[in-house]
Design a protein around this motif. Structure first.
Motif, PDB file in Angstrom:
ATOM      1  N   PHE A 241      62.941  31.850 -54.081  1.00 29.95           N
ATOM      2  CA  PHE A 241      63.441  30.759 -53.252  1.00 29.95           C
ATOM      3  C   PHE A 241      64.168  31.267 -52.011  1.00 29.95           C
ATOM      4  O   PHE A 241      65.008  30.578 -51.444  1.00 29.95           O
ATOM      5  CB  PHE A 241      64.365  29.845 -54.056  1.00 29.95           C
TER       6      PHE A 241
ATOM      7  N   GLU B 133      58.768  20.594 -56.028  1.00 28.47           N
ATOM      8  CA  GLU B 133      60.035  21.220 -55.653  1.00 28.47           C
ATOM      9  C   GLU B 133      60.343  20.777 -54.225  1.00 28.47           C
ATOM     10  O   GLU B 133      59.591  20.002 -53.631  1.00 28.47           O
ATOM     11  CB  GLU B 133      59.929  22.753 -55.713  1.00 28.47           C
TER      12      GLU B 133
ATOM     13  N   ILE C  77      70.890  20.228 -50.769  1.00 24.49           N
ATOM     14  CA  ILE C  77      70.809  19.302 -51.769  1.00 24.49           C
ATOM     15  C   ILE C  77      72.170  18.994 -52.035  1.00 24.49           C
ATOM     16  O   ILE C  77      72.490  17.986 -52.406  1.00 24.49           O
ATOM     17  CB  ILE C  77      70.225  19.869 -52.978  1.00 24.49           C
TER      18      ILE C  77
ATOM     19  N   TYR D 299      67.753  13.128 -50.012  1.00 30.98           N
ATOM     20  CA  TYR D 299      68.560  14.330 -49.812  1.00 30.98           C
ATOM     21  C   TYR D 299      68.359  14.798 -48.371  1.00 30.98           C
ATOM     22  O   TYR D 299      67.682  14.135 -47.581  1.00 30.98           O
ATOM     23  CB  TYR D 299      68.161  15.426 -50.812  1.00 30.98           C
TER      24      TYR D 299
ATOM     25  N   ASN E 223      62.589  18.665 -64.059  1.00 30.52           N
ATOM     26  CA  ASN E 223      61.628  19.718 -64.366  1.00 30.52           C
ATOM     27  C   ASN E 223      61.596  20.824 -63.319  1.00 30.52           C
ATOM     28  O   ASN E 223      60.775  21.719 -63.401  1.00 30.52           O
ATOM     29  CB  ASN E 223      60.226  19.106 -64.479  1.00 30.52           C
ATOM     30  N   SER E 224      62.453  20.713 -62.346  1.00 36.13           N
ATOM     31  CA  SER E 224      62.376  21.645 -61.224  1.00 36.13           C
ATOM     32  C   SER E 224      62.667  23.075 -61.663  1.00 36.13           C
ATOM     33  O   SER E 224      63.672  23.360 -62.311  1.00 36.13           O
ATOM     34  CB  SER E 224      63.369  21.226 -60.154  1.00 36.13           C
ATOM     35  N   SER E 225      61.781  23.961 -61.286  1.00 35.31           N
ATOM     36  CA  SER E 225      62.023  25.359 -61.652  1.00 35.31           C
ATOM     37  C   SER E 225      63.147  25.943 -60.801  1.00 35.31           C
ATOM     38  O   SER E 225      63.839  26.870 -61.216  1.00 35.31           O
ATOM     39  CB  SER E 225      60.741  26.185 -61.501  1.00 35.31           C
ATOM     40  N   PHE E 226      63.320  25.392 -59.611  1.00 32.54           N
ATOM     41  CA  PHE E 226      64.450  25.855 -58.806  1.00 32.54           C
ATOM     42  C   PHE E 226      65.769  25.485 -59.488  1.00 32.54           C
ATOM     43  O   PHE E 226      66.697  26.288 -59.579  1.00 32.54           O
ATOM     44  CB  PHE E 226      64.406  25.237 -57.408  1.00 32.54           C
ATOM     45  N   MET E 227      65.813  24.272 -59.992  1.00 30.37           N
ATOM     46  CA  MET E 227      67.021  23.840 -60.692  1.00 30.37           C
ATOM     47  C   MET E 227      67.248  24.718 -61.929  1.00 30.37           C
ATOM     48  O   MET E 227      68.376  25.069 -62.256  1.00 30.37           O
ATOM     49  CB  MET E 227      66.893  22.365 -61.096  1.00 30.37           C
TER      50      MET E 227
ATOM     51  N   SER F  77      68.206  11.837 -62.349  1.00 29.21           N
ATOM     52  CA  SER F  77      67.808  10.916 -61.291  1.00 29.21           C
ATOM     53  C   SER F  77      66.292  10.883 -61.145  1.00 29.21           C
ATOM     54  O   SER F  77      65.727   9.882 -60.769  1.00 29.21           O
ATOM     55  CB  SER F  77      68.452  11.308 -59.970  1.00 29.21           C
TER      56      SER F  77
ATOM     57  N   TYR G 122      64.740  17.786 -49.142  1.00 26.94           N
ATOM     58  CA  TYR G 122      65.115  18.286 -50.451  1.00 26.94           C
ATOM     59  C   TYR G 122      64.917  17.236 -51.538  1.00 26.94           C
ATOM     60  O   TYR G 122      65.128  17.518 -52.707  1.00 26.94           O
ATOM     61  CB  TYR G 122      66.565  18.766 -50.426  1.00 26.94           C
TER      62      TYR G 122
ATOM     63  N   LYS H  16      61.286  14.893 -61.448  1.00 21.97           N
ATOM     64  CA  LYS H  16      61.058  16.090 -60.649  1.00 21.97           C
ATOM     65  C   LYS H  16      62.260  17.021 -60.702  1.00 21.97           C
ATOM     66  O   LYS H  16      62.111  18.223 -60.882  1.00 21.97           O
ATOM     67  CB  LYS H  16      60.813  15.693 -59.201  1.00 21.97           C
ATOM     68  N   PHE H  17      63.408  16.444 -60.538  1.00 24.39           N
ATOM     69  CA  PHE H  17      64.585  17.299 -60.544  1.00 24.39           C
ATOM     70  C   PHE H  17      64.826  17.867 -61.937  1.00 24.39           C
ATOM     71  O   PHE H  17      65.265  18.990 -62.104  1.00 24.39           O
ATOM     72  CB  PHE H  17      65.814  16.520 -60.064  1.00 24.39           C
TER      73      PHE H  17
ATOM     74  N   VAL I 132      73.553  17.418 -58.151  1.00 28.22           N
ATOM     75  CA  VAL I 132      72.301  16.701 -58.324  1.00 28.22           C
ATOM     76  C   VAL I 132      72.312  16.088 -59.703  1.00 28.22           C
ATOM     77  O   VAL I 132      72.610  16.770 -60.678  1.00 28.22           O
ATOM     78  CB  VAL I 132      71.112  17.676 -58.202  1.00 28.22           C
ATOM     79  N   ASP I 133      72.023  14.842 -59.742  1.00 26.33           N
ATOM     80  CA  ASP I 133      71.942  14.203 -61.045  1.00 26.33           C
ATOM     81  C   ASP I 133      70.581  14.533 -61.633  1.00 26.33           C
ATOM     82  O   ASP I 133      69.557  14.069 -61.150  1.00 26.33           O
ATOM     83  CB  ASP I 133      72.106  12.692 -60.880  1.00 26.33           C
TER      84      ASP I 133
ATOM     85  N   MET J 113      62.138  16.382 -52.268  1.00 31.13           N
ATOM     86  CA  MET J 113      60.824  16.797 -52.745  1.00 31.13           C
ATOM     87  C   MET J 113      59.685  15.935 -52.221  1.00 31.13           C
ATOM     88  O   MET J 113      58.606  15.900 -52.817  1.00 31.13           O
ATOM     89  CB  MET J 113      60.778  16.846 -54.289  1.00 31.13           C
TER      90      MET J 113
END
Lengths: 777, 313
Positions: free
Chosen positions: B33, B280, A37, B237, A246-250, A240, B257, A243-244, A236-237, B259
């Motif tokens: 992850f 994700e 990313i 991405y 709310n992303s749990s990875f983020m 933007s 990436y 999804k980003f 990562v904005d 998503m």
């Protein structure tokens, strides 16, 4: 923790190694970035840095160690080499320090070593003093006198100290002016550049590696991970997309960044008291580290990693990202009292700019130059106090002030920095970068429509003639005759002479285009054929040949245009333009449908025995483009019935058969082509490929060797005729552009035959005689 | 139809439909992850036509699983690629433990791929910059291929030749290898950034598709390695995985990436489908070999989707 094991690369990173978890946190983390990313590669920066710095592990290994040794031994000397430049700055020297040896990397290293102290205290004084920067620098120097980084530069500093120590100057406006002037002078000293040139990036890597090799605390790895997470986030904005956001990875990255969680061993551990230890210094150093890593001969600069969409403008894009990052850094860190916002704000403009400079340079051998200069820049303006406060207890504070101070200085001297950057811009790229750049340009030449390429290559517009053409003195009336009788090389030279004498000779241009096609020079063929149709749009076969060349170059839409022009200019067929409804669409599928419609209509006007082979060939080309090979085979076969002597048509037919997986029939077609013209290299090459597909590697090798010996003969002939000057004119060697492909294929065939010894020769000596004993050609 | 299966606690990395059973789907996952922690291999049963997803078996591992591939000879066996550098062979008829564990790679193994022609061996690609050739019957690797100067993300057999395979790497290149030769037979400067994934066209033996950190997918004719045939732009991405359809020579699926999973027509260059339902990063995608309209994806949102893309209906 055993950093040396990291240094030696993967070998000790196995599961038995207790470091495994940590290493993985580095490398995995790095993969996130790489897979990307986003851009950064903080942790990777360290691990890759090790890897590359490790002698022998990567290409620069030996070199780096040598250079590192050299710099250790030659430190004192280097200082004296600077004398000349120092003289240039004499006016300044009376008041301030001279420019010392490139200090950038050392400084960076020092900065990294400041991590410890910096963590302790973070009071920030806006009225920073240059003096304190020097203090910090001094204390950093002190650390460096430790045994692990015994470096030449210490002695430089020692020497420096002797000469200039104890000077204490406040910075006055007129001094700044004088300083700027001095740099104006200095930058004209070529030595300046060469000094920076000799400074090698590997040297940095060594220092960084040495730095990393210091027994670092586990904390460092956590920080590294946190920083990586931070950088990833900032790449990562978050606004933007939902999804980003709310992303749990983020979110996970956020927690890692803020060190709410950390990795310990093989586990993820909640951190009850977040360890606040990330700071400007280490962050900066980490960035630097990464950037260094990238600079070591890798093709991309860091900017690429940050913003892949804009590889061209890497540096500036990267800067933008960096600015963003810093902005965010402010927001993130302010609460923790990590960094004064004022400090950070000042960084935004000039620091980022400074970085962009470095990012540009990272690919080249001069990477430290910019840093060095800017560092020196600071030093120039810094009041010297070498005596006092050797070991400052307020290192952190001073460091920040020093940084700020440097920023101020940079702002003031911005114009100089700009100029300097311009002056060294030509040093900034290494060959690998250039290679990628040229690939990038190649790409841009073919404006991507998403549907194939457009022929926007300027080389299509201009035909470049062979120089010293002996046929230029021949009688014009005989040239076409010579062209018809000679071999390929002679023929091309004769035709070139003909069109140079009469550039409106459409027929000669047309013939030249066809010969260049045969010569595997598609670009020149297109250039010649464009001249032919320009001189005479009614030269229908030239339009058709042009379509073939465009197809070979994968410029589909241009191929359609050429074929449409064929119809438009055909007295016999232009009527079909009215019977086929025109479409507005310019996309490849729409064009394909329309142009195919035109030719199908044209074919209908001449059914049965009156079949026009040109129409069939055009349809064959069209069906090749659309990969309808069965149809294309039918069309070419129909055309061959009427033109059984057209060896290029036989080759087209064979290639189409091969594409439709009828290898046996393809081989037959290639043999037909070669029966008509035994020196038709393309057909021989295609034949070899077909043999390989059938597992007949020995036969394939012999055909390839025949092709190569034909090429050699052609080269020899041309050499005799044209003299040595042609050697440089066609740099890709051999007649036409085939040579490389043929050798590559031969290499593969040799491997297939279990002859890796001969395969090796395909890369090295390329001596055909080595094959003569064993192969028949 | 659209079915979801939760791989709770585990983030999806890769999946593959069984070459023997139309309903079996293997999914490789990792906790946290893949950063740290355990892995889990899921063997799922997807019924048709109303896709219901049931769990046939799960296998737990000490380390995250990054890739999985089914054996082409034994319908119950499959291999996984681990973060700790190990490769494990599993039998779905046996509970809990792998029947074979190979540990030679020095770093993460990022892909495994079974030979499609001779079916007697498989390849692994690792971050230790090497590719290894294995046989399920041999206790150690048969061969190690060195040549990449950076992590190798994927090594894939040609579906047309028993000895030919291609690999892609962080060194921006794609390399072609022949198992008869220790060195690559061809190197393509494929992208301006790391190349994360690669697949062979099942209908044209010379066509390879690559996906890169530079957000693009490129289509290559190996006979013309100097330039790609087509460059597909659209992902926002890095492209994590590309997969050529076993049912059509022109269809390619890709994950990113950004998503999303997307489907492309590589002959026209058009993007013909976006699957935007994951929340994700989407990593794994595969076409069902038997149900030609069915596709499966897995993502870091701990879910597996099985559905029929509109463009295939």
């Amino acid at each position: 923790m055993s950093f040396p094991s990291l240094v030696t690369g993967g070998a000790e990173c196995g599961p038995s190694n207790p470091m495994n978890g940590l290493v993985k946190s580095f490398s995995r983390d790095r993969s996130l970035h790489q897979d990307r990313i986003g851009p950064s590669r903080n942790a990777g920066g360290s691990s890759s840095g090790f890897r590359t710095a490790h002698p022998g592990q990567q290409q620069g290994g030996d070199q780096f160690s040598q250079e590192f040794l050299q710099s250790q031994q030659g430190g004192q000397q280097e200082f004296f080499e600077f004398n000349e430049m120092t003289k240039e700055l004499d006016g300044i020297h009376q008041h301030r320090a001279p420019i010392t040896a490139p200090g950038g990397p050392d400084w960076a290293l020092d900065f990294m070593q400041q991590n410890g102290p910096v963590q302790q205290q973070h009071t920030f004084h806006n009225d920073a003093q240059f003096q304190e920067f020097e203090n910090v620098f001094r204390s950093a120097q002190q650390q460096h006198h430790g045994p692990q980084v015994g470096g030449g530069w210490q002695s430089e500093f020692a020497a420096f100290e002797q000469t200039h120590g104890g000077l204490d100057h406040a910075l006055q406006p007129e001094q700044i002016a004088a300083f700027e002037k001095a740099f104006e002078d200095a930058k004209q000293v070529s030595q300046w550049e060469s000094e920076f040139q000799t400074e090698n990036p590997q040297g940095w890597a060594a220092e960084f590696a040495a730095q990393e090799a210091n027994p670092a605390a586990d904390q460092d790895s956590k920080e590294a991970l946190a920083k990586t997470a931070g950088m990833l986030l900032e790449s990562v904005d978050p606004n933007s997309s939902e999804k980003f956001k709310n992303s749990s990875f983020m979110n996970f990255m956020r927690r890692l960044r803020d060190q709410e969680v950390a990795i310990e061993g093989n586990k993820l551990v909640e951190q009850t008291t977040p360890v606040i230890s990330v700071n400007a210094g280490s962050d900066w150093a980490a960035s630097f580290n990464q950037q260094q890593d990238k600079g070591k001969g890798k093709a991309t600069d860091w900017s690429n990693e940050f913003e892949q969409q804009q590889q061209k403008t890497g540096g500036s894009t990267w800067t933008t990202d960096f600015e963003k990052r810093i902005e965010q850094h402010i927001q993130n860190r302010e609460a923790g009292g990590m960094m004064s916002s004022e400090f950070a704000k000042q960084q935004e403009s000039s620091w980022a700019e400074e970085f962009s400079g470095v990012a540009h340079m990272a690919g080249g051998s001069t990477a430290p130059g910019d840093w060095a200069s800017q560092f020196n820049d600071s030093r120039q303006n810094v009041a010297q106090d070498w005596v006092n406060e050797f070991n400052s207890s307020n290192a952190a504070e001073e460091l920040e002030q020093a940084f700020l101070q440097q920023q101020n200085q940079l702002n003031q001297n911005e114009s100089w920095v700009e100029t300097y950057r311009k002056n060294i811009a030509h040093l900034a790229q290494d060959p690998v970068d250039k290679e990628w750049d040229s690939l990038q340009k190649d790409w841009e030449k073919h404006e991507a429509t998403g549907l194939g390429y457009r022929a926007s290559d300027p080389r299509y517009q201009h035909y470049t003639f062979e120089q010293n053409n002996p046929y230029m003195v021949a009688d014009t009336s005989k040239l076409m005759d010579l062209a018809a009788r000679g071999n390929l090389t002679e023929s091309i030279l004769a035709l070139e002479a003909a069109v140079q004498k009469n550039s409106a000779d459409a027929a000669a241009w047309h013939q030249l285009g066809l010969r260049q096609q045969e010569n595997e020079r598609e670009t020149m063929a297109i250039a010649a054929l464009l001249k032919a149709v320009e001189a005479n749009p009614k030269e229908l076969d030239a339009w058709l040949a042009l379509a073939v060349s465009y197809t070979n170059e994968n410029c589909r839409v241009d191929a359609y245009d050429a074929l449409q022009s064929w119809v438009e200019n055909s007295d016999q067929y232009k009527g079909v333009m009215n019977s086929v409804p025109a479409t507005k669409g310019r996309s490849a599928p729409e064009r394909h449908e329309y142009v195919t419609g035109l030719f199908l209509e044209a074919a209908r006007t001449n059914p049965g025995e009156n079949l026009d082979p040109d129409v069939q060939i055009a349809l064959g080309v069209l069906f090749n483009v659309s990969e309808e090979y069965e149809k294309a085979v039918d069309c070419f076969r129909a055309a061959l019935n009427l033109r059984p002597e057209d060896y290029m048509l036989w080759n087209k037919y064979g290639a189409t058969l091969a594409n439709s997986h009828n290898t046996t029939a393809a081989i037959e077609a290639y043999f037909n082509a070669l029966n008509i013209n035994p020196s038709y290299i393309r057909a021989r090459y295609n034949l070899a490929i077909a043999c390989i597909n059938l597992g007949q590697h020995r036969e394939a090798a012999e055909h390839l060797l025949s092709a190569l010996s034909l090429q050699n003969a052609g080269d020899a002939a041309r050499g005799l005729m044209v003299g040595a000057s042609t050697a440089g004119a066609q740099p890709d060697g051999g007649i036409g552009g085939m040579s490389q492909n043929v050798w590559e294929t031969l290499k593969m065939a040799m491997y297939m035959l279990g002859r890796s010894d001969l395969a090796h020769r395909c890369e090295t000596t390329r001596d055909l005689d080595a094959f003569r004993d064993e192969f028949d050609f | 139809m659209f079915a979801t299966h939760r791989t709770t606690g585990y983030n999806g990395y890769a999946l593959q439909w069984s070459p023997f059973f139309e309903h079996k789907l293997a999914v490789a996952t990792a906790s946290n992850f893949g950063l740290v922690g355990n892995g889990r291999l899921h063997i799922l049963n997807v019924s048709a036509p109303e896709a219901q997803i049931g769990v046939e078996r799960v296998f737990d591992t000490q380390d995250g699983l990054f890739d999985v591939c089914w054996s082409e000879v034994n319908e119950n066996q499959l291999v996984t690629a681990s973060g700790d550098g190990s490769i494990k062979l599993w039998d779905t008829t046996l509970a809990d433990f792998p029947i074979q564990n190979w540990h030679e790679h020095q770093r993460e193994v990022f892909s495994v791929n079974w030979n499609l022609v001779r079916k007697d061996s498989f390849l692994s690609a690792s971050w230790d910059n090497t590719i290894k050739l294995w046989s399920q019957n041999s206790p150690s690797s048969l061969q190690t291929f060195k040549g990449h100067s950076h992590c190798v993300y994927s090594a894939m057999w040609s579906p047309h030749s028993p000895t030919l395979f291609a690999s892609c790497s962080g060194d921006h290149t794609v390399k072609l290898w022949d198992t008869n030769s220790p060195a690559p037979v061809q190197t393509i400067l494929a992208h301006g950034n790391e190349v994360l994934s690669l697949d062979w066209n099942k209908y044209q033996d010379h066509t390879v598709v690559t996906g890169s950190v530079d957000h693009t997918i490129k289509v290559w004719d190996l006979r013309r390695p100097d330039r790609e045939l087509n460059c597909l732009r659209g992902h926002e991405y890095a492209v994590r995985k590309v997969k050529c359809s076993p049912h059509s020579g022109s269809l390619v699926a890709s994950t990113s990436y950004d998503m999303t999973m997307r489907i492309w027509d590589i002959t026209t260059g058009d993007m013909i489908e976006i699957h935007d339902a994951h929340t994700e990063f989407v990593l794994g995608v595969d076409f069902n070999l038997y149900r030609d309209r069915e596709i499966a994806t897995c993502a870091w949102d701990e879910s597996v989707h099985v559905f029929q893309p509109r463009c295939l209906m």
